[in-house]
Design an enzyme around this catalytic site. Structure first.
Site, short mmCIF file in Angstrom:
data_model
loop_
_atom_site.label_atom_id
_atom_site.label_comp_id
_atom_site.label_asym_id
_atom_site.label_seq_id
_atom_site.Cartn_x
_atom_site.Cartn_y
_atom_site.Cartn_z
CB CYS A 63 -2.08 6.69 2.91
SG CYS A 63 -3.31 5.60 3.65
CD GLU B 266 -1.84 2.32 1.59
OE1 GLU B 266 -1.05 3.03 0.93
OE2 GLU B 266 -2.40 2.71 2.60
#
Length: 540
Positions: free
Chosen positions: A305, A271
């Site tokens: 994020c 990720e």
């Protein structure tokens, strides 16, 4: 170092890192093997910026890392995590790691990131606990043997599939949401029946220390472990053969992790974040849009994020939009953000300096904020208007509290702008028009597509979290994370009588009567598409 592939990649990166490494007297090859650091500037290890007392007193001894791996493997092979009741017990314990020590976690987050307790609960507690609840309730179903769809030809064999644990997993987590991004994947690994070793970020030493203290107290100390440290500990861990690696962080280090995993053909979940765009329809509730955007961008000092990074707004609407942002800004911080307990701090002086450099070189217009105090790790929540596409602030993921406003002609230009760049982790649209939303979402790629809000998706129970392309592959959270740590095993038991009536024709010597049995095995084709009728061969 004994991992030749990682060493080779690090050596090729070394010329770009030499100056920084010489400042800290660190070998460039080691520096390249950065562990869990910023998803935006992955080639600078935070261990270089921490006090030496913090670095040395709690780091895992390198020689102990293979022993930790061996202990976890031995416990996994002893089937300690096989039973569903054991897994549920351990999953529940993860929840009580948080609940029983809530004040200690909040204090650790305050010391490491300047977090307000509300943000501690919103970003780290809620997200972990929803994973705990979901996995606890569903692990029995997820791990149950599943019968395949009925098929007359094969039903007698009892075909089934079963999700089996891969083995020992390595979880490399970042600093920005350190509890959720360590314990969330751990919950999924436990549900899968895996052993797991967490390598948390050295940039959040108080959280990492607490993880190392509490995990062996609450969980099975042979199956689940914590490695503390920086680049050296990470590179040592990457030399070992893991059954799955989950890395949450930046693109460059993600490539290094993938290279190391490739040596052992280890599957990887990555990720990697990215620059998340926002598209605004002029026909929106301006005050609500401004509040939700600034909350999404400035929460956790922009170190999330899924934060929105830049807003694509029609030029004819830009002034009104910017005015609404200013109003929301002053509403959030009436006495200024520097003295507000509702605004956090950047994780390190190094990252503060990095963001300061990006702001110093921007050609955009700073209309709110812009102040930086490196010693206090403070970057004011900042809005920059009229940012060019090739601006310093567009050169990398900022990972800080800086929101960019980029004027475009219309939604088509906004879509073209997004598609010209790497796929982000999230695309946001603010519009009440479903057709407007669909137009943007259908013509872009991202792991998340949210309308009329931002950041929220990781908190939704059952949602997987992951990217596409440069923003990563694979998932954490939800059933999809359980599937990352498992593989599907197919099973059947073929009775003797099947050969008498159906499959006996397969044995030599072959007979030309085989065709009637083969015809029984073939499925019927779907109807021939009309568009291909003209291509059918003519009958003789």
């Amino acid at each position: 170092m004994r991992c030749s592939q990682v060493q080779d990649l690090a050596f090729r990166l070394a010329p770009f890192l030499g100056a920084k490494c010489r400042e800290a007297n660190i070998n460039p090859r080691t520096q390249a093997l950065v562990s869990s650091i910023s998803p935006t500037f992955p080639l600078h290890s935070q261990l270089l910026r921490l006090p030496k007392s913090t670095m040395s007193s709690q780091y895992t001894v390198l020689e102990d890392i293979p022993k930790i791996h061996a202990t976890a493997l031995r416990a996994f092979n002893a089937d300690k995590a096989k039973s569903i009741s054991f897994r549920k017990n351990q999953i529940a314990q993860v929840g009580y790691i948080l609940k029983d020590n809530e004040d200690r976690w909040k204090e650790a987050l305050r010391l490491d990131l300047g977090r307000h307790p509300l943000e501690a609960e919103l970003y780290d507690f809620v997200t972990v606990l929803k994973d705990v609840r979901l996995a606890y309730d569903k692990v029995g179903k997820w791990a149950r043997v599943q019968r395949t769809e009925f098929n007359m030809k094969y039903f007698a064999m009892g075909p089934k599939t079963k999700a089996e644990p891969k083995g020992v997993a390595l979880i490399i987590s970042p600093f920005n949401v350190p509890i959720f991004l360590s314990l969330g994947p751990l919950v999924s690994a436990i549900a899968a029946g895996c052993a797991a070793v967490i390598k948390p970020s050295e940039a959040t030493p108080h959280v990492s220390k607490l993880l190392a203290e509490l995990i062996p107290k609450y969980l099975d100390s042979e199956l689940y472990h914590v490695i503390q440290g920086g680049a050296e500990q990470t590179s040592k861990a990457l030399e070992l053969r893991w059954d799955h690696i989950m890395y949450i962080g930046g693109t460059h280090v993600g490539r290094i992790v993938a290279q190391a995993a490739a040596k052992h053909l280890t599957p990887v979940t990555l990720e990697l974040g990215g620059k998340n765009p926002v598209v605004v329809d002029p026909n929106v509730d301006l005050p609500l849009t401004a509040r939700r955007l600034l909350w999404g961008r400035f929460g956790n000092a922009g170190q999330v994020c899924t934060c929105p990074e830049y807003v694509l707004v029609p030029r004819t609407f830009q002034d009104k939009f910017v005015d609404a942002l200013k109003d929301a800004y002053h509403e959030f911080y009436p006495d200024g953000p520097e003295h507000s307990d509702s605004f956090g701090r950047i994780v390190s002086k190094h990252h503060t300096k990095r963001i300061e450099g990006l702001l110093e070189h921007t050609r955009g217009e700073i209309i709110c904020g812009g102040e930086v105090d490196v010693d206090k790790k403070y970057v004011a929540p900042t809005i920059v208007n009229n940012v060019p596409a090739d601006d310093s602030l567009m050169s990398e993921e900022i990972f800080g509290p800086v929101l960019l406003v980029i004027p475009v002609e219309d939604v088509d230009e906004a879509i073209t702008f997004i598609r010209s760049r790497e796929n982000p982790l999230a695309v946001y649209v603010f519009s009440q028009d479903k057709k407007f939303q669909e137009k943007v979402f259908s013509k872009t790629k991202s792991g998340a597509a949210l309308a009329n809000d931002s950041v929220f998706s990781p908190a939704v129970p059952g949602f997987p979290i992951g990217g596409v392309g440069a923003s990563g592959y694979g998932y954490y959270a939800g059933k999809q994370a359980f599937e990352q740590f498992t593989y599907y095993r197919v099973m059947l038991d073929n009775p003797k009588w099947v050969d008498t009536f159906i499959f006996g024709f397969r044995f030599p010597p072959y007979k030309m009567t085989y065709k009637k049995y083969m015809n029984m095995m073939y499925p019927t084709l779907p109807p021939r598409p009309k568009s291909s009728i003209s291509n059918r061969p003519e009958k003789c």
